[in-house]
Design a protein around this motif. Structure first.
Motif, PDB file in Angstrom:
ATOM      1  N   MET A 114      45.775  49.247  46.055  1.00  0.00           N
ATOM      2  CA  MET A 114      44.981  48.553  45.728  1.00  0.00           C
ATOM      3  C   MET A 114      44.695  47.840  44.877  1.00  0.00           C
ATOM      4  O   MET A 114      45.475  46.441  45.428  1.00  0.00           O
ATOM      5  CB  MET A 114      43.282  48.586  47.213  1.00  0.00           C
ATOM      6  N   VAL A 115      44.188  47.807  44.617  1.00  0.00           N
ATOM      7  CA  VAL A 115      44.309  47.231  43.209  1.00  0.00           C
ATOM      8  C   VAL A 115      46.062  46.699  42.321  1.00  0.00           C
ATOM      9  O   VAL A 115      46.134  45.171  42.499  1.00  0.00           O
ATOM     10  CB  VAL A 115      43.805  47.820  42.026  1.00  0.00           C
ATOM     11  N   LEU A 116      47.030  47.439  42.115  1.00  0.00           N
ATOM     12  CA  LEU A 116      48.070  46.818  42.181  1.00  0.00           C
ATOM     13  C   LEU A 116      49.133  45.913  43.242  1.00  0.00           C
ATOM     14  O   LEU A 116      49.083  45.075  42.624  1.00  0.00           O
ATOM     15  CB  LEU A 116      49.367  48.318  41.893  1.00  0.00           C
ATOM     16  N   GLY A 117      48.470  46.060  44.361  1.00  0.00           N
ATOM     17  CA  GLY A 117      48.680  45.444  45.840  1.00  0.00           C
ATOM     18  C   GLY A 117      48.096  44.603  44.994  1.00  0.00           C
ATOM     19  O   GLY A 117      49.123  42.733  45.737  1.00  0.00           O
ATOM     20  N   TYR A 118      47.433  44.003  45.546  1.00  0.00           N
ATOM     21  CA  TYR A 118      46.357  42.345  44.836  1.00  0.00           C
ATOM     22  C   TYR A 118      46.679  41.875  43.963  1.00  0.00           C
ATOM     23  O   TYR A 118      46.922  40.842  44.004  1.00  0.00           O
ATOM     24  CB  TYR A 118      44.828  42.958  45.172  1.00  0.00           C
ATOM     25  N   PHE A 119      46.792  42.754  43.015  1.00  0.00           N
ATOM     26  CA  PHE A 119      47.789  41.913  41.373  1.00  0.00           C
ATOM     27  C   PHE A 119      48.577  41.500  41.496  1.00  0.00           C
ATOM     28  O   PHE A 119      48.877  40.081  41.567  1.00  0.00           O
ATOM     29  CB  PHE A 119      47.383  43.264  40.599  1.00  0.00           C
ATOM     30  N   VAL A 120      49.712  42.069  42.122  1.00  0.00           N
ATOM     31  CA  VAL A 120      51.096  41.806  42.764  1.00  0.00           C
ATOM     32  C   VAL A 120      51.216  40.259  43.544  1.00  0.00           C
ATOM     33  O   VAL A 120      51.565  39.256  43.217  1.00  0.00           O
ATOM     34  CB  VAL A 120      52.146  42.130  43.140  1.00  0.00           C
ATOM     35  N   ALA A 121      50.218  40.191  45.176  1.00  0.00           N
ATOM     36  CA  ALA A 121      49.805  39.136  45.412  1.00  0.00           C
ATOM     37  C   ALA A 121      49.313  38.388  44.858  1.00  0.00           C
ATOM     38  O   ALA A 121      49.545  37.302  45.189  1.00  0.00           O
ATOM     39  CB  ALA A 121      48.919  40.165  47.505  1.00  0.00           C
ATOM     40  N   GLU A 122      48.801  38.475  44.906  1.00  0.00           N
ATOM     41  CA  GLU A 122      47.364  36.948  43.566  1.00  0.00           C
ATOM     42  C   GLU A 122      49.042  36.284  42.395  1.00  0.00           C
ATOM     43  O   GLU A 122      48.845  35.678  42.309  1.00  0.00           O
ATOM     44  CB  GLU A 122      46.403  37.600  43.272  1.00  0.00           C
ATOM     45  N   TRP A 123      49.308  37.264  42.077  1.00  0.00           N
ATOM     46  CA  TRP A 123      50.031  36.834  40.842  1.00  0.00           C
ATOM     47  C   TRP A 123      51.254  36.207  41.051  1.00  0.00           C
ATOM     48  O   TRP A 123      51.663  34.732  41.287  1.00  0.00           O
ATOM     49  CB  TRP A 123      50.574  37.937  39.904  1.00  0.00           C
ATOM     50  N   LEU A 124      51.933  36.343  42.138  1.00  0.00           N
ATOM     51  CA  LEU A 124      53.635  37.094  42.556  1.00  0.00           C
ATOM     52  C   LEU A 124      53.445  35.621  44.300  1.00  0.00           C
ATOM     53  O   LEU A 124      54.529  34.731  44.292  1.00  0.00           O
ATOM     54  CB  LEU A 124      54.748  37.855  42.855  1.00  0.00           C
ATOM     55  N   VAL A 125      52.592  36.420  45.379  1.00  0.00           N
ATOM     56  CA  VAL A 125      52.899  35.672  46.346  1.00  0.00           C
ATOM     57  C   VAL A 125      51.767  34.807  46.943  1.00  0.00           C
ATOM     58  O   VAL A 125      52.707  33.816  46.595  1.00  0.00           O
ATOM     59  CB  VAL A 125      52.843  37.495  47.728  1.00  0.00           C
ATOM     60  N   LEU A 126      50.471  34.401  46.356  1.00  0.00           N
ATOM     61  CA  LEU A 126      49.823  33.622  46.812  1.00  0.00           C
ATOM     62  C   LEU A 126      49.635  32.725  45.271  1.00  0.00           C
ATOM     63  O   LEU A 126      49.972  31.721  45.219  1.00  0.00           O
ATOM     64  CB  LEU A 126      48.698  34.210  46.253  1.00  0.00           C
ATOM     65  N   GLY A 127      50.996  32.741  44.485  1.00  0.00           N
ATOM     66  CA  GLY A 127      50.896  31.833  42.734  1.00  0.00           C
ATOM     67  C   GLY A 127      49.696  31.741  42.421  1.00  0.00           C
ATOM     68  O   GLY A 127      49.326  30.713  41.600  1.00  0.00           O
TER      69      GLY A 127
END
Length: 163
Positions: A114-127
Motif C-alpha cells: 500500500m505504501v509503495l503503491g500510493y508513493f508510485v501513484a502520487e509521484w508518477l501517475v497523479l503527477g
C-alpha cells in the motif's frame, strides 16, 4: 453449489460495505497530504482472513467507493488497484496455517504494498512530484501499522463468526 456462491457474494458485499464504512467514517485528516488516515486497512486484512479470495474484490470496491463518495475522485483507480493488491497479499498470508508472527510479517508486507503503491501513484501517475509523494509516505505507514494492529486485535474473534 449455487448457495455457496450466493453466500460468498453476500459476505463479499458485506465486507465491501464494512471496508467502506471503516474508511469513510473513522478517519483522521492529514493536512500535509490533504488526505486522511483511516481504519479501512484493518478490515481489508481481516476480510482476507475471513473470506479468502472474495476479499480482494471487497477491498478494492469498498476502498474505491470511499474515495468516490469522499471527493477523492483522482484516487479512484489507484485505490482500486492498490487496495486489491493489499488484499491479494493478505489472502496469501492466510492461505496456509502459519504461526502468528509469520502471518503478521505477511500483513506488514501487504501494507508495504500500500505504501509503495500510493508513493508510485502520487509521484508518477497523479503527477504530484517526488517531494509530495515522499511527504505522504509517513502517514501511509501510520495507516498501514494501524491496519495491522486492528487486524491483530480482531483476528482472535474470527473463530466466533459462523459461516
Amino acid at each position: 453449489m449455487e448457495t455457496k456462491h450466493i453466500t460468498s457474494l453476500a459476505y463479499g458485499g458485506m465486507m465491501a460495505a464494512l471496508v467502506f464504512a471503516a474508511t469513510a467514517f473513522f478517519k483522521i485528516p492529514v493536512s500535509v497530504t490533504q488526505g486522511y488516515i483511516h481504519l479501512g486497512d484493518g478490515f481489508i486484512l481481516l476480510g482476507a482472513a475471513l473470506l479468502g479470495t472474495p476479499a480482494i474484490a471487497a477491498a478494492a470496491i469498498g476502498s474505491m467507493l470511499a474515495d468516490l463518495l469522499g471527493g477523492y475522485t483522482m484516487y479512484i483507480l489507484p485505490t482500486f488497484v492498490i487496495k486489491g493488491a493489499v488484499a491479494f497479499v493478505a489472502v496469501k498470508a492466510f492461505a496456509k496455517s502459519r504461526p502468528l508472527p509469520i502471518t503478521l510479517c505477511w500483513l506488514v508486507l501487504a501494507e508495504a504494498v500500500m505504501v509503495l503503491g500510493y508513493f508510485v501513484a502520487e509521484w508518477l501517475v497523479l503527477g504530484y512530484g517526488l517531494a509530495a509523494a515522499l511527504g505522504a509516505v509517513i502517514p501511509n505507514i501510520v495507516q498501514g501499522v494501524s491496519g495491522v494492529i486492528v487486524c491483530a486485535v480482531l483476528l482472535p474473534f474470527q473463530n466466533r463468526i459462523k459461516r
